[in-house]
Design a protein around this motif. Structure first.
Motif, PDB file in Angstrom:
ATOM      1  N   ALA A 128       0.833  -1.266   0.094  1.00 51.69           N
ATOM      2  CA  ALA A 128      -0.072  -0.060  -0.009  1.00 51.69           C
ATOM      3  C   ALA A 128       1.057   1.160  -0.037  1.00 51.69           C
ATOM      4  O   ALA A 128       0.390   2.493   0.172  1.00 51.69           O
ATOM      5  CB  ALA A 128      -0.809   0.025   1.390  1.00 51.69           C
ATOM      6  N   THR A 129       2.159   1.031   0.003  1.00 47.19           N
ATOM      7  CA  THR A 129       2.799   2.352  -0.223  1.00 47.19           C
ATOM      8  C   THR A 129       2.793   3.243  -1.517  1.00 47.19           C
ATOM      9  O   THR A 129       2.772   2.719  -2.446  1.00 47.19           O
ATOM     10  CB  THR A 129       4.460   2.058   0.047  1.00 47.19           C
ATOM     11  N   CYS A 130       2.698   4.451  -1.223  1.00 48.84           N
ATOM     12  CA  CYS A 130       2.535   5.424  -2.452  1.00 48.84           C
ATOM     13  C   CYS A 130       3.582   6.450  -2.313  1.00 48.84           C
ATOM     14  O   CYS A 130       4.145   6.684  -1.342  1.00 48.84           O
ATOM     15  CB  CYS A 130       0.999   6.128  -2.212  1.00 48.84           C
ATOM     16  N   PHE A 131       3.779   7.074  -3.305  1.00 46.11           N
ATOM     17  CA  PHE A 131       4.535   7.921  -3.679  1.00 46.11           C
ATOM     18  C   PHE A 131       4.489   9.492  -4.421  1.00 46.11           C
ATOM     19  O   PHE A 131       3.335   9.183  -5.075  1.00 46.11           O
ATOM     20  CB  PHE A 131       6.090   7.320  -3.926  1.00 46.11           C
ATOM     21  N   ALA A 132       4.800  10.419  -4.034  1.00 48.46           N
ATOM     22  CA  ALA A 132       4.815  11.617  -4.895  1.00 48.46           C
ATOM     23  C   ALA A 132       6.256  12.340  -5.421  1.00 48.46           C
ATOM     24  O   ALA A 132       7.293  12.147  -4.684  1.00 48.46           O
ATOM     25  CB  ALA A 132       4.002  12.729  -4.220  1.00 48.46           C
ATOM     26  N   LEU A 133       6.543  12.751  -6.360  1.00 47.61           N
ATOM     27  CA  LEU A 133       7.573  13.244  -6.957  1.00 47.61           C
ATOM     28  C   LEU A 133       7.450  14.750  -6.838  1.00 47.61           C
ATOM     29  O   LEU A 133       6.286  15.450  -7.226  1.00 47.61           O
ATOM     30  CB  LEU A 133       7.844  12.827  -8.340  1.00 47.61           C
ATOM     31  N   TYR A 134       8.810  15.483  -6.701  1.00 48.49           N
ATOM     32  CA  TYR A 134       8.563  16.788  -6.542  1.00 48.49           C
ATOM     33  C   TYR A 134       9.981  17.686  -7.231  1.00 48.49           C
ATOM     34  O   TYR A 134      10.689  16.694  -7.629  1.00 48.49           O
ATOM     35  CB  TYR A 134       8.733  17.323  -5.092  1.00 48.49           C
ATOM     36  N   GLU A 135       9.706  18.792  -7.431  1.00 51.50           N
ATOM     37  CA  GLU A 135      10.754  19.545  -8.020  1.00 51.50           C
ATOM     38  C   GLU A 135      11.974  19.470  -7.435  1.00 51.50           C
ATOM     39  O   GLU A 135      13.169  19.425  -7.929  1.00 51.50           O
ATOM     40  CB  GLU A 135      10.368  21.033  -8.584  1.00 51.50           C
ATOM     41  N   ASN A 136      12.040  19.693  -5.866  1.00 53.22           N
ATOM     42  CA  ASN A 136      13.136  19.965  -5.169  1.00 53.22           C
ATOM     43  C   ASN A 136      12.719  19.308  -3.853  1.00 53.22           C
ATOM     44  O   ASN A 136      11.795  18.900  -3.377  1.00 53.22           O
ATOM     45  CB  ASN A 136      13.559  21.343  -4.932  1.00 53.22           C
ATOM     46  N   THR A 137      13.970  18.973  -3.020  1.00 53.08           N
ATOM     47  CA  THR A 137      13.764  18.275  -1.606  1.00 53.08           C
ATOM     48  C   THR A 137      12.906  19.306  -0.525  1.00 53.08           C
ATOM     49  O   THR A 137      12.388  18.672   0.299  1.00 53.08           O
ATOM     50  CB  THR A 137      15.112  18.016  -1.209  1.00 53.08           C
ATOM     51  N   ALA A 138      13.231  20.729  -0.701  1.00 55.93           N
ATOM     52  CA  ALA A 138      12.449  21.404   0.082  1.00 55.93           C
ATOM     53  C   ALA A 138      10.963  21.409  -0.014  1.00 55.93           C
ATOM     54  O   ALA A 138      10.307  21.000   0.956  1.00 55.93           O
ATOM     55  CB  ALA A 138      12.862  22.825  -0.434  1.00 55.93           C
ATOM     56  N   ASP A 139      10.476  21.172  -1.184  1.00 54.59           N
ATOM     57  CA  ASP A 139       9.101  21.057  -1.313  1.00 54.59           C
ATOM     58  C   ASP A 139       8.645  19.457  -0.704  1.00 54.59           C
ATOM     59  O   ASP A 139       7.492  19.432  -0.180  1.00 54.59           O
ATOM     60  CB  ASP A 139       8.719  20.899  -2.880  1.00 54.59           C
TER      61      ASP A 139
END
Length: 299
Positions: A265-276
């Motif tokens: 059930a693990t989900c993920f999201a991708l971001y522009e930078n590590t701060a976000d």
């Protein structure tokens, strides 16, 4: 030299994340053919091998109790299978510091087994490209071969075919609602009959053109967004909370793509930078303190 050999050896079992997962079909033998772009996270279980005459395993760490019986652990299974193929295999006692959720779609047990194989290879002077290691990896579990290398790749077949990919470092947030999902239950819910194709033969041959070396995270997200995880629907029917996790990730500021990994059930999201990514993880921890949350990178 003997003193050095007797020293404890250690390896990390990095979490595996399926950025895409396409089910091609179900073979006549009941196994499913897939295609999946796989990356690895900067969170990991830690495995130590202390050389000795007896093979053993002790689990420690925050999620040690979730490991179940030692005899069923993939670390021990992989070691037994390798001992069948390598005469006079040197073994010892494993200590597993378990921090990754189990039955979570991020290959925790497979990563542990792969780490065990790397440690046994080091102890016994085996090259990592030794075909016996790869045969044992596949016999241990479908995700173990990809975890053996722990490098981004396009994984096809039942996990035996690996095409290396060049991924940029991708800031991400991973979330598990602490609800286990059995892979076999998700594939059963997919409902394919033996010999049934889910993807047309022309589509299989054509495939997807993944970005080349030097492509940006944005370039990758654009291509990944056109794909999917075919197991997300059946897994969500089994555990509806998966839909809540994806919605929570997608609602965070700066989320470029939110999706389930593996069979959940693990989900993920991708971001522009590590701060976000860090701010998103903080928000999810605040709203859902019972969930497992990791902010980091995929590569």
């Amino acid at each position: 030299m003997q003193a050095l050999i007797e020293q404890a050896l250690s390896e990390d079992g990095r979490a595996k994340v399926n950025l895409t997962l396409r089910v091609i079909g179900r073979r006549t033998d009941g196994y499913h053919d897939i295609e999946s772009v796989v990356a690895f996270a900067d969170c990991a279980d830690h495995l130590t091998l202390t050389p000795g005459p007896e093979l053993g395993l002790v689990a420690t760490g925050p999620l040690a109790e979730a490991c179940g019986a030692t005899s069923d652990n993939l670390v021990i299974k992989a070691a037994h299978l390798l001992r069948e193929r390598v005469p006079d295999l040197k073994v010892g006692s494993f200590t597993l510091d378990k921090v990754l959720p189990v039955a979570a779609g991020i290959g925790g047990g497979s990563a542990d087994a792969a780490a065990a194989l790397r440690l046994l290879a080091q102890l016994n002077g085996l090259a990592l490209d030794d075909q016996r290691l790869h045969a044992v990896a596949l016999a241990t579990g479908a995700d173990v071969p990809v975890c053996l290398a722990s490098r981004p790749c396009d994984m096809t077949g039942v996990g035996e075919s690996l095409l290396p990919l060049s991924l940029p470092i991708m800031p991400c947030v991973m979330v598990n609602p602490r609800v286990p999902v059995a892979t076999k239950d998700v594939f059963n819910a997919l409902g394919l009959r033996n010999g049934q194709l889910l993807v047309g033969a022309t589509d299989v041959l054509r495939g997807t053109a993944w970005p080349q070396a030097g492509a940006s995270v944005e370039d990758w997200v654009e291509v990944l967004a056109a794909s999917s995880n075919d197991l997300e629907g059946p897994a969500t029917r089994i555990q509806p909370i998966i839909g809540e996790v994806i919605s929570a990730l997608a609602a965070t500021n700066g989320a470029w793509l939110a999706r389930m990994s593996g069979s959940g059930a693990t989900c993920f999201a991708l971001y522009e930078n590590t701060a976000d990514a860090g701010r998103a993880a903080d928000a999810i921890r605040r709203d859902h303190p019972e969930w497992w949350v990791h902010a980091g990178t995929l590569s």
